[in-house]
Each structure stands twice: as C-alpha cells, then as structure tokens.
Design a protein around this motif. Structure first.
Motif, short mmCIF file in Angstrom:
data_model
loop_
_atom_site.label_atom_id
_atom_site.label_comp_id
_atom_site.label_asym_id
_atom_site.label_seq_id
_atom_site.Cartn_x
_atom_site.Cartn_y
_atom_site.Cartn_z
N ARG A 233 47.63 48.68 45.48
CA ARG A 233 46.25 48.33 45.93
C ARG A 233 45.44 49.25 45.16
O ARG A 233 44.28 48.69 44.81
N THR A 235 45.66 49.84 42.03
CA THR A 235 45.61 49.58 40.84
C THR A 235 44.64 48.22 40.89
O THR A 235 43.84 47.76 40.14
N GLY A 236 45.08 47.43 41.96
CA GLY A 236 44.18 46.15 42.01
C GLY A 236 42.54 46.30 42.27
O GLY A 236 41.86 45.66 41.51
N LYS A 237 42.16 47.56 42.90
CA LYS A 237 40.93 47.81 43.08
C LYS A 237 40.27 48.39 41.86
O LYS A 237 39.17 47.74 41.50
N GLU A 238 40.92 48.95 41.09
CA GLU A 238 40.50 49.67 39.74
C GLU A 238 40.24 48.25 38.77
O GLU A 238 39.43 48.27 38.26
N MET A 239 41.28 47.24 38.80
CA MET A 239 41.08 46.20 37.93
C MET A 239 39.85 45.41 38.25
O MET A 239 39.07 44.90 37.66
N THR A 240 39.51 45.26 39.75
CA THR A 240 38.43 44.59 40.30
C THR A 240 37.15 45.16 39.86
O THR A 240 36.28 44.39 39.25
N ASP A 241 37.24 46.45 40.07
CA ASP A 241 36.04 46.92 39.61
C ASP A 241 35.59 47.17 38.04
O ASP A 241 34.48 46.77 37.70
N LYS A 243 36.47 44.42 36.09
CA LYS A 243 36.11 43.12 36.09
C LYS A 243 34.66 43.02 36.31
O LYS A 243 33.92 42.56 35.59
N GLU A 244 34.16 43.53 37.59
CA GLU A 244 32.79 43.42 38.01
C GLU A 244 31.88 44.19 36.89
O GLU A 244 30.79 43.63 36.59
N LYS A 245 32.34 45.45 36.60
CA LYS A 245 31.55 45.99 35.60
C LYS A 245 31.23 45.27 34.17
O LYS A 245 30.32 45.35 33.87
#
Length: 396
Positions: A233, A235-241, A243-245
């Motif tokens: 979770r 790692t997934g949140k970091e990857m999402t952040d 991508k958003e940035k």
C-alpha cells in the motif's frame, strides 16, 4: 569398558575386533555384517588358535557333554571365557552368555553377547560364578568375578559436549545430526525405560509442542502478510503521488508553452499590422508627391516615416528562440501540433508528418500560408526559414 574403548580407540558403535592369542588381528567399524562374516570365515579357516586345549575354533560346534547339562569340556569353557574377556567383554556378561548358550562354543557366546548388548545382565543360574572353572582351580580364581571399574558394562552413550545420556547408537546419531555435537563416550549409567503412562505423557507433550510450532508459524505468516500488505500500500501510494506530481508538472509546462505561444502570436500579428500601416503611409506619401509634381508644385521634403516600435525592434535584429511550435494542417481535415527545436532541419518536420499520416516522404509538400511559399529545402533549419517561434503550415 570405557578404558577398553580408549585403549583400542573406539569412536563408533558398534565396533568389532578380532583377536588371536591375545593379539588384535582385525576390526570392523559399523554394522557391516557382510564384512564381519567375511573376517569370521577368514580366521576360522586358519589353524586352531588353541591346539593344545582341544577347544573350538571360531564358529565351531560344541565338544563333548559335561555333567550338569552344559556342553563342552571344562577346559574348553575356561578357554572361551578367557578369550571373550580378552576381547573386552565384562566377565559377568561372559558368564551369562556361556550359561545361556550351554557352553556350546565361542561363536555362540559372541552371538548371544551381540544380540543382548542393550539388555541388562540376566542371572546366570545356580553356580554361575564358577562357570568355566574346574574343580582343581583354586578358590581365589573361582571367586575372581568381582566387577572392577574398568570392567563395568556400558549401559548408554553420553554426549561429552552437553552431557546428555542417549539410549543407543541410533539416538546418538540423531542427536549428532540435530545438535552438531561429535564427541560421545560410553556410560555405565542405565537409562530407565519409560512406563506406559510416561510414554503417553511424552507423546502428549510432543503433540502440544507440534501444535504450538504450527500456531507460531501461522501467526508468523499472518504478521508477514500484514507487513507485505503495508509495504504494498505504501509503495502504491508513493507511485500514485509521483504520477500526480508528474501530471501536474506536465500541465504547468503545457500551460506555460501555450501562454508563450499566444504572446508570440500577438507580437507577430502586431508586427504585421505595423508593417501594413507603414506601407500605407509610404504609398500615401508617394501618391501625394506625384500629385504635386503633376501640378508643378515643388514637393516638400518628406520626413521619414517613423516605424512603429514593434517594427523598429524587429529591425534591430531577429530574436533568438530555442523552440518552434509548428501547426500542421491536413488536407483531409484536422491538424497536428508539435514543438520542435529551432535548430532542427525541415527534414525533421517532414519525417514527423510521414510518421503521423503514414504517407511517404516525397508524396506531400509543406506550404507556408503567409507569405505563401512551398518549403522544399529540407536542409535549412526552422530558424533560417523564419518558422520560429511559431508557424502554421499546410500539408499538400
């Protein structure tokens, strides 16, 4: 027994030694029955080790019967007893073996000793202390059956590394594999066999330990699963952040590029308007001069028309741009917009159009709208062709 083990260097159980007239002939380490039988047959085929006594060779049968139900002559029995004691067997076990086998020979006594090695010494029967002793022997020799410390029979094996008592060689091997200990010795301390209740209690204890191990493993797997899920979770949140940035930065970049494009378009349009206005003033001045000349009037000296600020600024020298935003309008409708480097040759634009439309290079031309001009010199850069900072081209 321990002193005998040290004398002959016994390091494994079982170990078989072969003696003749008190001299060691051979040995077999481990339960290699085929090797033992081979050596037995080998030395049995030799000459009688006791030629003057009339005794039996190794593996021979019984001699003449003696009173009391024991086979073999009294001297033969005494010789077998001495031979067995010389081999390292305790005297009480030798007497028990001779009594149990009815003095039928050295081989029979050895077989009995090997097959009952893990058992306690049974009672040899009436008069067993005089087994193998003739009536003519002194009473001191007949009663010389007291067990010394050196003659004590090994009842168990002891791990010298941890001091644990082990019931037999198999238990010692299991303990060595499990713990890594390698130093073992014989012990005269007997291990009391477990009763039925003790066996049941031991079994129940093992079952409880097994259940406890399984529960610990299950809980460990649950904890590991929770940790792995948490890592997933995070790692997934970091990857999402990330991508958003990246998307936000890309949007900002596009917005800034569009803003620059609009500003550059405004400046270009203003430059064109100023140039048109200048041309109008020049034409009007020339027309007025020609009119006055036709009327014969001296035309006043015309003051130079001051160029607009934007035109004057452009006349000072072209501005250097690093990028060129090209809008490519297709004849079938639609448009392709792409940002190129100002130093890129026109061939790069042709290649981009070919990759987007699927048409081969040479099957189309790029045409500039104002002033209208066919751009076919692909070696020139976009800066040299005046296509910076932006331009609109038609694909024909």
């Amino acid at each position: 027994m321990s002193s005998i083990s040290q004398t002959y260097g016994v390091r494994a159980m079982p170990t078989f030694f072969f003696f003749r007239n008190g001299e060691k002939l051979d040995e077999v380490v481990g339960a290699d029955i085929a090797k033992v039988e081979q050596l037995v047959n080998k030395y049995a085929a030799l000459s009688d080790p006791f030629p003057s006594t009339g005794g039996n060779t190794l593996g021979s049968g019984s001699g003449s019967a003696v009173p009391g139900g024991l086979g073999g002559s009294p001297f033969t029995v005494a010789t077998d007893r001495v031979a067995l004691i010389d081999m390292g067997f305790a005297s009480d076990r030798v007497d028990a073996a001779l009594y149990a086998t009815k003095n039928s020979g050295l081989q029979s006594a050895m077989d009995w000793l090997f097959s009952h090695a893990d058992e306690s010494v049974p009672a040899a029967g009436p008069g067993s202390t005089n087994l193998g002793v003739t009536e003519n022997e002194p009473a001191s020799e007949a009663n010389d059956d007291a067990i010394t410390e050196e003659e004590m029979t090994a009842q168990s094996l002891k791990c010298d590394d941890c001091g644990r008592l082990l019931r037999n060689a198999a238990a010692a091997e299991f303990h060595a594999v499990k713990s890594g200990h390698q130093n073992f010795s014989e012990s005269t301390q007997a291990i009391k066999p477990l009763t039925e209740d003790e066996k049941k209690a031991k079994l129940e204890e093992l079952r409880q330990k097994l259940a406890l191990k399984r529960e610990e493993k299950r809980l460990q797997e649950i904890d590991e699963s929770k940790v792995n899920e948490k890592v997933r979770r995070t790692t997934g949140k970091e990857m999402t952040d990330i991508k958003e940035k990246m998307a936000e930065l890309e949007m900002k970049k596009l917005a800034e590029a569009k803003k620059r494009e609009k500003e550059q378009d405004r400046i270009a349009k203003q430059r064109i308007k100023d140039q048109i206005e200048l041309d109008k003033r020049d034409r009007a001045a020339r027309a007025e001069k020609e009119k006055l000349e036709r009327q014969g009037i001296q035309a006043p000296v015309a003051t130079p028309v001051q160029a607009p600020v934007a035109v004057a600024a452009s006349a000072a020298g072209p501005r250097e741009y690093s990028e060129a935003r090209i809008q490519l309008r297709l004849t079938a409708g639609g448009a392709i917009t792409q940002v190129f480097k100002s130093s890129d040759p026109l061939s790069v634009v042709y290649e981009h159009v070919a990759s987007q439309t699927g048409n081969a290079i040479g099957s189309f031309k790029l045409v500039q709208t104002f002033p209208r001009k066919v751009l076919d010199d692909q070696s020139k850069t976009l800066q040299e062709l005046g296509l910076v900072p932006s331009a609109a081209l038609i694909v024909q």
